[in-house]
Motif scaffolding. Structure first.
Motif, PDB file in Angstrom:
ATOM      1  N   GLU A 225      25.067  20.968 -55.409  1.00  0.00           N
ATOM      2  CA  GLU A 225      26.347  21.569 -55.026  1.00  0.00           C
ATOM      3  C   GLU A 225      26.909  20.890 -53.784  1.00  0.00           C
ATOM      4  OE1 GLU A 225      29.686  24.003 -54.855  1.00  0.00           O
ATOM      5  OE2 GLU A 225      28.258  23.558 -56.487  1.00  0.00           O
ATOM      6  N   HIS A 226      26.032  20.560 -52.830  1.00  0.00           N
ATOM      7  CA  HIS A 226      26.477  19.848 -51.629  1.00  0.00           C
ATOM      8  C   HIS A 226      27.047  18.484 -51.990  1.00  0.00           C
ATOM      9  CE1 HIS A 226      26.761  18.549 -47.524  1.00  0.00           C
ATOM     10  NE2 HIS A 226      25.781  17.655 -47.650  1.00  0.00           N
ATOM     11  N   LEU A 227      26.404  17.783 -52.909  1.00  0.00           N
ATOM     12  CA  LEU A 227      26.908  16.478 -53.345  1.00  0.00           C
ATOM     13  C   LEU A 227      28.251  16.628 -54.054  1.00  0.00           C
ATOM     14  CD1 LEU A 227      26.509  13.438 -53.760  1.00  0.00           C
ATOM     15  CD2 LEU A 227      25.184  13.974 -55.821  1.00  0.00           C
ATOM     16  N   ARG A 228      28.393  17.649 -54.875  1.00  0.00           N
ATOM     17  CA  ARG A 228      29.666  17.862 -55.577  1.00  0.00           C
ATOM     18  C   ARG A 228      30.802  18.110 -54.586  1.00  0.00           C
ATOM     19  NH1 ARG A 228      33.016  21.784 -57.464  1.00  0.00           N
ATOM     20  NH2 ARG A 228      31.867  23.358 -56.285  1.00  0.00           N
ATOM     21  N   ARG A 229      30.545  18.903 -53.559  1.00  0.00           N
ATOM     22  CA  ARG A 229      31.586  19.178 -52.560  1.00  0.00           C
ATOM     23  C   ARG A 229      31.943  17.918 -51.766  1.00  0.00           C
ATOM     24  NH1 ARG A 229      32.518  24.611 -51.355  1.00  0.00           N
ATOM     25  NH2 ARG A 229      31.175  26.078 -52.481  1.00  0.00           N
ATOM     26  N   LEU A 230      30.938  17.113 -51.453  1.00  0.00           N
ATOM     27  CA  LEU A 230      31.224  15.870 -50.739  1.00  0.00           C
ATOM     28  C   LEU A 230      32.050  14.905 -51.591  1.00  0.00           C
ATOM     29  CD1 LEU A 230      27.791  15.147 -48.999  1.00  0.00           C
ATOM     30  CD2 LEU A 230      29.922  15.834 -47.893  1.00  0.00           C
ATOM     31  N   GLU A 231      31.757  14.832 -52.881  1.00  0.00           N
ATOM     32  CA  GLU A 231      32.531  13.951 -53.752  1.00  0.00           C
ATOM     33  C   GLU A 231      33.969  14.452 -53.904  1.00  0.00           C
ATOM     34  OE1 GLU A 231      30.099  13.954 -57.208  1.00  0.00           O
ATOM     35  OE2 GLU A 231      28.946  12.185 -56.577  1.00  0.00           O
ATOM     36  N   LYS A 232      34.175  15.756 -53.965  1.00  0.00           N
ATOM     37  CA  LYS A 232      35.537  16.288 -54.006  1.00  0.00           C
ATOM     38  C   LYS A 232      36.262  16.013 -52.688  1.00  0.00           C
ATOM     39  CE  LYS A 232      36.509  20.182 -55.866  1.00  0.00           C
ATOM     40  NZ  LYS A 232      36.561  21.627 -56.194  1.00  0.00           N
ATOM     41  N   THR A 254      32.177  10.466 -44.777  1.00  0.00           N
ATOM     42  CA  THR A 254      31.895  11.188 -46.019  1.00  0.00           C
ATOM     43  C   THR A 254      31.085  10.325 -46.968  1.00  0.00           C
ATOM     44  OG1 THR A 254      33.981  12.404 -45.768  1.00  0.00           O
ATOM     45  CG2 THR A 254      32.926  12.461 -47.927  1.00  0.00           C
ATOM     46  N   TYR A 255      31.444   9.041 -47.074  1.00  0.00           N
ATOM     47  CA  TYR A 255      30.673   8.129 -47.913  1.00  0.00           C
ATOM     48  C   TYR A 255      29.218   8.048 -47.440  1.00  0.00           C
ATOM     49  CZ  TYR A 255      34.803   6.282 -50.341  1.00  0.00           C
ATOM     50  OH  TYR A 255      35.921   6.134 -51.129  1.00  0.00           O
ATOM     51  N   ALA A 256      29.012   8.022 -46.125  1.00  0.00           N
ATOM     52  CA  ALA A 256      27.657   7.956 -45.589  1.00  0.00           C
ATOM     53  C   ALA A 256      26.862   9.209 -45.952  1.00  0.00           C
ATOM     54  CB  ALA A 256      27.695   7.763 -44.080  1.00  0.00           C
ATOM     55  N   GLN A 257      27.504  10.378 -45.908  1.00  0.00           N
ATOM     56  CA  GLN A 257      26.821  11.618 -46.283  1.00  0.00           C
ATOM     57  C   GLN A 257      26.459  11.616 -47.768  1.00  0.00           C
ATOM     58  OE1 GLN A 257      29.757  14.473 -45.029  1.00  0.00           O
ATOM     59  NE2 GLN A 257      28.957  14.597 -42.938  1.00  0.00           N
ATOM     60  N   ILE A 258      27.373  11.113 -48.607  1.00  0.00           N
ATOM     61  CA  ILE A 258      27.072  11.012 -50.040  1.00  0.00           C
ATOM     62  C   ILE A 258      25.904  10.061 -50.268  1.00  0.00           C
ATOM     63  CG2 ILE A 258      27.981  10.208 -52.255  1.00  0.00           C
ATOM     64  CD1 ILE A 258      30.721  11.204 -51.395  1.00  0.00           C
ATOM     65  N   GLY A 259      25.909   8.935 -49.551  1.00  0.00           N
ATOM     66  CA  GLY A 259      24.825   7.974 -49.702  1.00  0.00           C
ATOM     67  C   GLY A 259      23.471   8.541 -49.325  1.00  0.00           C
ATOM     68  N   ARG A 260      23.433   9.388 -48.285  1.00  0.00           N
ATOM     69  CA  ARG A 260      22.153   9.978 -47.887  1.00  0.00           C
ATOM     70  C   ARG A 260      21.619  10.938 -48.946  1.00  0.00           C
ATOM     71  NH1 ARG A 260      24.306   9.434 -42.599  1.00  0.00           N
ATOM     72  NH2 ARG A 260      25.420  11.421 -42.733  1.00  0.00           N
ATOM     73  N   VAL A 261      22.504  11.726 -49.554  1.00  0.00           N
ATOM     74  CA  VAL A 261      22.050  12.654 -50.595  1.00  0.00           C
ATOM     75  C   VAL A 261      21.521  11.875 -51.799  1.00  0.00           C
ATOM     76  CG1 VAL A 261      22.750  14.517 -52.146  1.00  0.00           C
ATOM     77  CG2 VAL A 261      23.642  14.443 -49.823  1.00  0.00           C
ATOM     78  N   ARG A 262      22.239  10.847 -52.194  1.00  0.00           N
ATOM     79  CA  ARG A 262      21.774  10.050 -53.327  1.00  0.00           C
ATOM     80  C   ARG A 262      20.497   9.288 -52.992  1.00  0.00           C
ATOM     81  NH1 ARG A 262      27.636   7.643 -55.420  1.00  0.00           N
ATOM     82  NH2 ARG A 262      28.368   9.602 -56.384  1.00  0.00           N
ATOM     83  N   ALA A 263      20.339   8.891 -51.742  1.00  0.00           N
ATOM     84  CA  ALA A 263      19.107   8.204 -51.349  1.00  0.00           C
ATOM     85  C   ALA A 263      17.913   9.145 -51.436  1.00  0.00           C
ATOM     86  CB  ALA A 263      19.246   7.652 -49.938  1.00  0.00           C
TER      87      ALA A 263
END
Length: 422
Positions: A225-232, A254-263
């Motif tokens: 859910e956190h990743l979905r909100r960051l992508e939106k 925001t891109y950096a936060q998305i990258g950390r979740v995916r990492a």
């Protein structure tokens, strides 16, 4: 006892100050820019490629004339040239799948810097959890000590460190030590049984012995859910950016936060793959897998304007699931781990393995219904798990192998085995 050399990598997290991280970032950007300059110089010649001597001379001259290019240590610059020449050698090798070398993008290229000479590192262990090493133009840095390094730890494994590579991901910089360890030579083949493996999305690994290897989602419900909100959020920020303008600092954050979740998801997937492939390599002497053309399987279904694709969204979701399983990486891990234990990994043609009944050999695409396989041959009528059936077919197809790895480091042919019954 005969000893042989075994090349492996040891990864450790670096603890850099802000100034040291800035120097490492500058070196990585210079290395990627040097690759692009080298590619332009190498290819845009009058009817011929530049020679190795001409490239080396051009690099030396550029390091004196371009200030920011001098941030890159001389040995690291030579490593870029060596890697670039090897990329062309792989491209011209008909047995290698490498594509033609091209320019590297600034934001879609992994930041990395080579440290080719191990004598410059001067590695020292300072306590139970930390070690220190010298990095050219960065200085003395600390790294997490998670495993003994050959030739450094007293009483540790025999061998030496041949070099290192600095790599940056969403969590910061890491150092990858290239090691050469002396290990006892294998005297006999692996005594375990053979097994066929079917790789899937719903069931990660289905084995021909009737068992499966599955995993939980790489991210928890809250993390998804956190990743979905960051992508939106990133989509809203991109919508307000004028065309042609660079990304704002907020969008970059925001891109950096998305990258950390995916990492985080990638780390968990890699950990599961390492544990699973180690267990399989310890248990089985022969591991048979399908020779899947994964790049073809994850191609987009959008099509063209004249011939638009169908079920594009569903195919995109399937592509993400396949990429998340990292099938190719799993086979690579099994290959070297099986070879270390005297085992063998064989790839067989994938056609028909999921549509054929392993008991009678009758092939019908309609026999598979999701995870259930029901043979349509009236004389057979076998019903069972579709992935287990496919795994048995994969094992039975070992006599038609297209490649093999391992078996005391020597490839060997595999005799056809009689069909197995569930």
């Amino acid at each position: 006892m005969e000893l042989v050399k075994q090349a492996r990598a040891r990864v450790a997290r670096l603890d850099l100050s802000a100034a040291q991280a800035a120097v490492a970032d500058g070196q990585a950007h210079a290395a990627h820019a040097l690759w692009n300059l080298l590619h332009e110089y190498f290819t845009f010649r009058q009817g011929r490629f530049a020679s190795l001597k001409e490239c080396d001379t051009a690099i030396r001259q550029a390091r004196h004339e371009i200030d920011w290019l001098a941030r890159l240590p001389a040995q690291a610059a030579q490593a870029v040239l060596k890697t670039y020449r090897q990329a062309w050698a792989n491209f011209f090798n008909p047995d290698h799948p490498a594509q033609r070398p091209t320019f590297k993008g600034r934001f879609h290229t992994r930041m990395a810097v080579d440290v080719p000479q191990a004598r410059d590192l001067r590695i020292q262990r300072i306590n139970r959890r930390w070690g220190e090493a010298n990095l050219p133009k960065v200085g003395r840095v600390r790294f997490r000590w998670t495993k003994d390094l050959p030739g450094v730890t007293r009483g540790g494994p025999q061998g030496r460190i041949t070099g290192a590579r600095l790599v940056k991901d969403a969590f910061g910089w890491s150092i990858v030590f290239r090691t050469e360890t002396l290990v006892p030579a294998l005297q006999q083949a692996h005594p375990g049984p053979a097994v066929g493996i079917d790789r899937g999305v719903n069931v990660a690994l289905a084995l021909s012995d009737g068992t499966t290897r599955e995993h939980k989602p790489w991210l928890s419900r809250g993390e998804r859910e956190h990743l979905r909100r960051l992508e939106k959020k990133s989509a809203r920020q991109r919508a307000t950016r004028p065309p042609g303008r660079p990304a704002s600092h907020r969008l970059a954050r925001t891109y950096a936060q998305i990258g950390r979740v995916r990492a985080i998801a990638k780390r968990r997937a890699l950990d599961w793959q390492h544990q699973t492939t180690t267990e399989l390599a310890d248990t089985f002497s022969l591991i048979v897998v399908e020779d899947l053309k994964i790049p073809n399987m994850v191609r987009s279904a959008k099509g063209t304007i004249e011939a638009p694709g169908r079920n594009v969204a569903q195919k995109a979701g399937l592509n993400r699931s396949i990429s998340g399983e990292a099938w190719g990486r799993g086979v690579t891990l099994m290959e070297y781990k099986s070879a270390d234990r005297g085992g063998n990994v064989v790839k067989v043609p994938a056609a028909g393995t999921s549509q054929t009944c392993h008991r009678c050999g009758h092939r019908d695409p309609a026999a598979r219904q999701g995870i259930r396989f029901a043979c349509t041959n009236p004389d057979c009528g076998w019903v069972g798990h579709a992935d287990i059936n496919a795994a048995i077919n994969v094992e039975n197809a070992a006599g038609t192998a297209v490649s093999g790895r391992g078996d005391l480091a020597v490839r060997r042919s595999v005799k056809r085995q009689p069909p197995r019954a569930a």
